[in-house]
Scaffold this motif. Sequence first.
Motif, PDB file in Angstrom:
ATOM      1  N   PRO A  64       0.923  -1.020  -0.079  1.00  0.00           N
ATOM      2  CA  PRO A  64      -0.063   0.132   0.031  1.00  0.00           C
ATOM      3  C   PRO A  64       0.795   1.379  -0.072  1.00  0.00           C
ATOM      4  O   PRO A  64       0.466   2.234  -0.582  1.00  0.00           O
ATOM      5  N   VAL A  65       2.134   1.177   0.282  1.00  0.00           N
ATOM      6  CA  VAL A  65       2.922   2.205   0.655  1.00  0.00           C
ATOM      7  C   VAL A  65       3.397   2.689  -0.848  1.00  0.00           C
ATOM      8  O   VAL A  65       3.550   3.638  -1.244  1.00  0.00           O
ATOM      9  N   ARG A  66       3.811   1.468  -1.657  1.00  0.00           N
ATOM     10  CA  ARG A  66       3.866   1.817  -3.132  1.00  0.00           C
ATOM     11  C   ARG A  66       2.953   2.335  -4.143  1.00  0.00           C
ATOM     12  O   ARG A  66       3.171   3.176  -4.734  1.00  0.00           O
ATOM     13  N   GLU A  67       1.829   1.833  -3.737  1.00  0.00           N
ATOM     14  CA  GLU A  67       0.627   2.356  -4.478  1.00  0.00           C
ATOM     15  C   GLU A  67       0.403   3.704  -4.115  1.00  0.00           C
ATOM     16  O   GLU A  67      -0.129   4.406  -4.994  1.00  0.00           O
ATOM     17  N   ALA A  68       0.269   4.160  -2.646  1.00  0.00           N
ATOM     18  CA  ALA A  68       0.274   5.443  -2.585  1.00  0.00           C
ATOM     19  C   ALA A  68       1.346   6.507  -3.002  1.00  0.00           C
ATOM     20  O   ALA A  68       1.057   7.404  -3.488  1.00  0.00           O
ATOM     21  N   MET A  69       2.485   5.833  -2.891  1.00  0.00           N
ATOM     22  CA  MET A  69       3.709   6.862  -3.642  1.00  0.00           C
ATOM     23  C   MET A  69       3.341   6.926  -5.171  1.00  0.00           C
ATOM     24  O   MET A  69       3.952   7.912  -5.837  1.00  0.00           O
ATOM     25  N   GLN A  70       2.836   5.705  -5.804  1.00  0.00           N
ATOM     26  CA  GLN A  70       2.422   6.033  -7.247  1.00  0.00           C
ATOM     27  C   GLN A  70       1.649   7.195  -7.468  1.00  0.00           C
ATOM     28  O   GLN A  70       1.786   8.094  -8.389  1.00  0.00           O
ATOM     29  N   GLN A  71       0.582   7.213  -6.563  1.00  0.00           N
ATOM     30  CA  GLN A  71      -0.324   8.244  -6.814  1.00  0.00           C
ATOM     31  C   GLN A  71       0.510   9.803  -6.384  1.00  0.00           C
ATOM     32  O   GLN A  71      -0.044  10.785  -7.166  1.00  0.00           O
ATOM     33  N   LEU A  72       1.182   9.867  -5.382  1.00  0.00           N
ATOM     34  CA  LEU A  72       1.955  11.151  -5.254  1.00  0.00           C
ATOM     35  C   LEU A  72       2.894  11.414  -6.323  1.00  0.00           C
ATOM     36  O   LEU A  72       2.990  12.568  -6.526  1.00  0.00           O
ATOM     37  N   ALA A  73       3.625  10.284  -7.213  1.00  0.00           N
ATOM     38  CA  ALA A  73       4.318  10.479  -8.406  1.00  0.00           C
ATOM     39  C   ALA A  73       3.437  11.176  -9.349  1.00  0.00           C
ATOM     40  O   ALA A  73       3.803  12.214 -10.015  1.00  0.00           O
ATOM     41  N   LEU A  74       2.176  10.965  -9.589  1.00  0.00           N
ATOM     42  CA  LEU A  74       1.329  11.200 -10.670  1.00  0.00           C
ATOM     43  C   LEU A  74       0.917  12.583 -10.124  1.00  0.00           C
ATOM     44  O   LEU A  74       0.893  13.674 -11.218  1.00  0.00           O
ATOM     45  N   GLU A  75       0.984  13.087  -8.855  1.00  0.00           N
ATOM     46  CA  GLU A  75       0.791  14.651  -8.435  1.00  0.00           C
ATOM     47  C   GLU A  75       2.127  15.420  -8.564  1.00  0.00           C
ATOM     48  O   GLU A  75       1.974  16.781  -8.036  1.00  0.00           O
ATOM     49  N   GLY A  76       2.937  14.822  -8.912  1.00  0.00           N
ATOM     50  CA  GLY A  76       4.434  15.521  -9.042  1.00  0.00           C
ATOM     51  C   GLY A  76       5.070  15.862  -7.741  1.00  0.00           C
ATOM     52  O   GLY A  76       6.006  16.763  -7.709  1.00  0.00           O
ATOM     53  N   VAL A  77       4.855  14.897  -6.863  1.00  0.00           N
ATOM     54  CA  VAL A  77       5.526  15.126  -5.497  1.00  0.00           C
ATOM     55  C   VAL A  77       6.653  14.197  -5.094  1.00  0.00           C
ATOM     56  O   VAL A  77       7.784  14.659  -4.680  1.00  0.00           O
ATOM     57  N   VAL A  78       6.697  13.275  -5.741  1.00  0.00           N
ATOM     58  CA  VAL A  78       7.968  12.239  -5.711  1.00  0.00           C
ATOM     59  C   VAL A  78       8.049  11.618  -7.249  1.00  0.00           C
ATOM     60  O   VAL A  78       7.426  11.716  -7.992  1.00  0.00           O
ATOM     61  N   GLU A  79       9.317  11.129  -6.942  1.00  0.00           N
ATOM     62  CA  GLU A  79       9.635  10.402  -8.454  1.00  0.00           C
ATOM     63  C   GLU A  79      10.081   8.856  -7.905  1.00  0.00           C
ATOM     64  O   GLU A  79      10.769   8.761  -6.926  1.00  0.00           O
ATOM     65  N   CYS A  80       9.744   7.943  -8.888  1.00  0.00           N
ATOM     66  CA  CYS A  80       9.854   6.347  -8.393  1.00  0.00           C
ATOM     67  C   CYS A  80      11.536   6.191  -9.063  1.00  0.00           C
ATOM     68  O   CYS A  80      11.908   6.697 -10.051  1.00  0.00           O
ATOM     69  N   LEU A  81      12.159   5.913  -8.013  1.00  0.00           N
ATOM     70  CA  LEU A  81      13.439   5.316  -8.267  1.00  0.00           C
ATOM     71  C   LEU A  81      13.761   3.601  -8.344  1.00  0.00           C
ATOM     72  O   LEU A  81      13.718   3.111  -7.183  1.00  0.00           O
TER      73      LEU A  81
END
Length: 224
Positions: A64-81
């Motif tokens: 669920p953390v990765r899923e939530a982070m994917q949403q934040l990536a769509l919002e331009g808050v984080v980038e996936c490494l």
Amino acid sequence: MRDTARARVPEQQDREQDRKVVRHSVRGQVLDALRAALLAGELAPGEIYSGPALGERFGVSATPVREAMQQLALEGVVECLPNRGFRVLTRTPGELAELAEVRALLEVPVMLRLARTVPAGAWAAVVPAAESAESAAAAGDAARYADADRAFHRAVLALAGNAQLLLVAEDLHRRSQWPLPGPRRVRRAELVADAAEHLAVLVALSAGDLSGAESLIRAHFRSP
């Protein structure tokens, strides 16, 4: 026997649906927690955070953390490494100014049209949202204020009856709320001042004061 087997299918579907609902709920809770941590400065711009480490922090699995982070990536808050985690992106003052400009271009004309067309009594429906923002500001709760701030703008724009407008405005608003890098945090006084602007805008809109409303709204978008 065939009838019995068919009768079990809905029960199985119900169980599967329950699992989906629970999983979605966990993802939503983690997403809320991550957003609160970002607004509080607990997740710093430029830093890298792993899914398993954050999962341990929140008492959940990494999924669920990765899923939530994917949403934040769509919002331009984080980038996936890949194979490392997620880096919190750095937001510059220039980017925030650009977002404020786009939000003003979108929301100001709509609000002024509403000031001309919405009956004065209809604005009472927005008052609870303004009061919730005022309460969150008085408590100095930046995360709760961010939610209340969006809720106020959403309540105003909802009077236009345009669902697509609400979706676009919400996305822009959320993107504009992520903090700048560095140790500075939003002070309680800044939240209180911002909440007071909501009430002033609401008074001008309900009175049909177009020039006053436009001046207040544009100043509100320029607020830090």
